[in-house]
Design an enzyme around this catalytic site. Structure first.
Site: not given
Ligand SMILES: *Cc1c(COP(=O)(O)O)cnc(C)c1O
Length: 478
Positions: A64, A66, A241, A270, A273, A279
């Site tokens: 843990y 935090e 994002d 993320t 990707k 992840r």
């Molecule tokens: C994939 C994605 C997310 C979410 O990602 P997770 O790890 O699945 O929560 C948020 N914003 C955009 C633009 C994405 O493509």
């Protein structure tokens, strides 16, 4: 490292797991076999390195932690501090950011941390002055009540879902749609491109608190310099994002106006990707928002995942190597080759092509819905996902589009010649598939007809194409 160290590591792990629950060990083995056999064109997926994967399977998971580096609510976090600080350091160097917060468990969590940080930053100084307290945690219930009334609607302007925006950018099925009064900007119906004049107009009318850029299904670059100017002109916080294209930013394919980091107040992503890590999520920002962002846990997030932060450090170290820039460039070269191959065969593409890692097919030109096309492709060994196209007539469930992306296949080593073969396989499946009918004879948006022999033949061709590019070539489980 001995040549078969990776095989040995995974084989031993499976042996240990098999002794407790053999069905899980079998499923892990089956997952590798399935991933090896499928032509994976899911734009949001990739294959993390064996080092990244191995970093997640250990006792860091037991801890843990935090709080933040050096300021934990638990004792004995010195080793977690080491890996969290390393991950943040790599992220800052890689993206040229002054602050990195590597605790978010996913992209959605990273966005929630960002939303909270922006809101808290906006309300904190005036509110604290008024309530005469030092920090936001000291505000009383009555302070909060007064604040919410004073702030009025919390407005967010983001990209519309059917133009490629994400659910977390203020849409109803996500909590962001409850927290914010949302309005969206779309794309020009003629070109499929973002019309910055229209974004500016919407910003002037709506005066959002947050202007969000970023997408899951827009096949083009976004000019973040212009978006920042628009945000500044209405006093909005500019958030990007970059969940989908972080790898292209890391690999310096997106630079200048197209690199979000120097232009945005706050950037979320993320890590799994195009960035090819474990992840997880991450937030980058300048010094102004850093303190609020660091309150992510426990304000918004549960305890951090130290094993995943360690894996982020490993993956980010990989992304800082020169060959990652080469990888990022090949992702885009491959996407463009795939787009050209499809265009040559008569496929309709949203915006007529791509300048990132993804291509959006409008399959209505084949007389199909996205749902029919997705299933027919899957029968033929090609893994994609259906996706809405701008002004989609089939809605978000059936859709008229297929989204494909190249990060995963590029990791496997496929190049532009293989992308042309891939385009041929996709075109063959879609042109040989016809829409099916419901029992009462009305046209179905889900049913389709594809000769199983054709599906089989394409499936074999896909397997042949992949045979030269083994996935995880150093790993044999038997
Ligand atoms: C994939 C994605 C997310 C979410 O990602 P997770 O790890 O699945 O929560 C948020 N914003 C955009 C633009 C994405 O493509």
């Amino acid at each position: 490292m001995s040549l078969n160290a990776e095989s040995t590591a995974f084989r031993s792990a499976l042996e240990v797991i098999r002794a407790v629950e053999p069905r899980v060990a079998d499923a892990i083995g089956a997952e590798l076999a399935d991933q090896r056999e499928s032509l994976k064109l899911i734009a949001s997926e990739n294959y993390a390195s064996p080092a990244t994967l191995l970093t997640m399977g250990n006792w860091f998971s037991d801890k843990y932690a935090e709080g933040t580096v050096g300021r934990r609510f638990y004792a004995g976090c010195q080793n977690v501090d080491t890996v969290e600080a390393l991950a943040a350091e790599h992220a800052k160097e890689l993206f040229g950011a002054s602050h990195a917060y590597v605790q978010p468990h996913s992209g959605i969590d990273a966005n929630l941390v960002a939303f909270w940080a922006i809101l808290a930053d906006r309300v904190e100084s005036p509110a604290l002055k008024k309530a005469q307290v030092r920090q936001v945690n000291d505000l009383t219930e009555a302070d909060w009540f007064a604040l919410r009334r004073e702030l009025g609607n919390q407005r967010m302007l983001g990209m519309s879902l059917d133009a490629g925006g994400h659910l977390t950018h203020g849409f109803r099925p996500n909590i962001s749609g409850k927290m914010f009064d949302q309005r969206s900007y779309g794309t020009d119906p003629a070109t499929g491109l973002i019309d910055y004049d229209r974004v500016a107009e919407a910003a002037r009318e709506f005066t959002p608190l947050i202007l969000v850029a970023g997408y899951s299904a827009y096949p083009r670059k976004v000019n973040f310099r212009i978006m920042r100017e628009i945000a500044d002109s209405v006093g909005a916080t500019f958030m990007v994002d970059m969940a989908h294209f972080a790898g292209l930013v890391a690999g310096k394919v997106f630079t200048g106006d197209f690199d979000p980091v120097p232009h945005a107040h706050i950037v979320t992503t993320t890590t799994h990707k195009s960035l090819r890590g474990p992840r997880g999520g991450m937030v980058l920002c300048g010094p102004e928002l850093a303190d609020q962002v660091d309150r992510g846990c426990p304000m918004v997030l549960g305890g951090p995942l130290p094993h995943v932060m360690a894996a982020k450090a490993v993956a980010l170290a990989e992304a800082r190597r020169p060959d990652f820039a080469d990888y990022a460039q090949r992702i885009v070269d491959n996407a463009q080759a795939l787009a050209e191959g499809l265009l040559r065969r008569g496929t309709t593409l949203v915006t007529g092509g791509t300048d990132n890692h993804l291509v959006l097919l409008d399959v209505s030109s084949y007389g199909l819905t996205g749902r029919q096309a997705e299933q027919a492709l899957l029968d033929s060994g090609i893994v994609t996902n259906r996706n809405a196209v701008p002004q989609d007539r089939n809605g978000a469930w059936y859709t008229s589009g297929i989204r494909i992306g190249t990060p995963a296949l590029t990791t496997r080593g496929l190049g532009t010649a293989e992308m042309d073969v891939t385009a041929e396989l996709i075109h063959t499946v879609l042109s040989q598939t016809t829409p099916g009918a419901n029992a009462d004879g009305t046209p179905s948006k889900a049913k389709y007809v594809l000769d199983p022999a054709t599906a089989d033949k394409i499936s074999k061709q896909a397997t042949d194409l992949l045979a030269t590019f083994p996935l995880y070539p150093t790993i044999t489980l038997t």
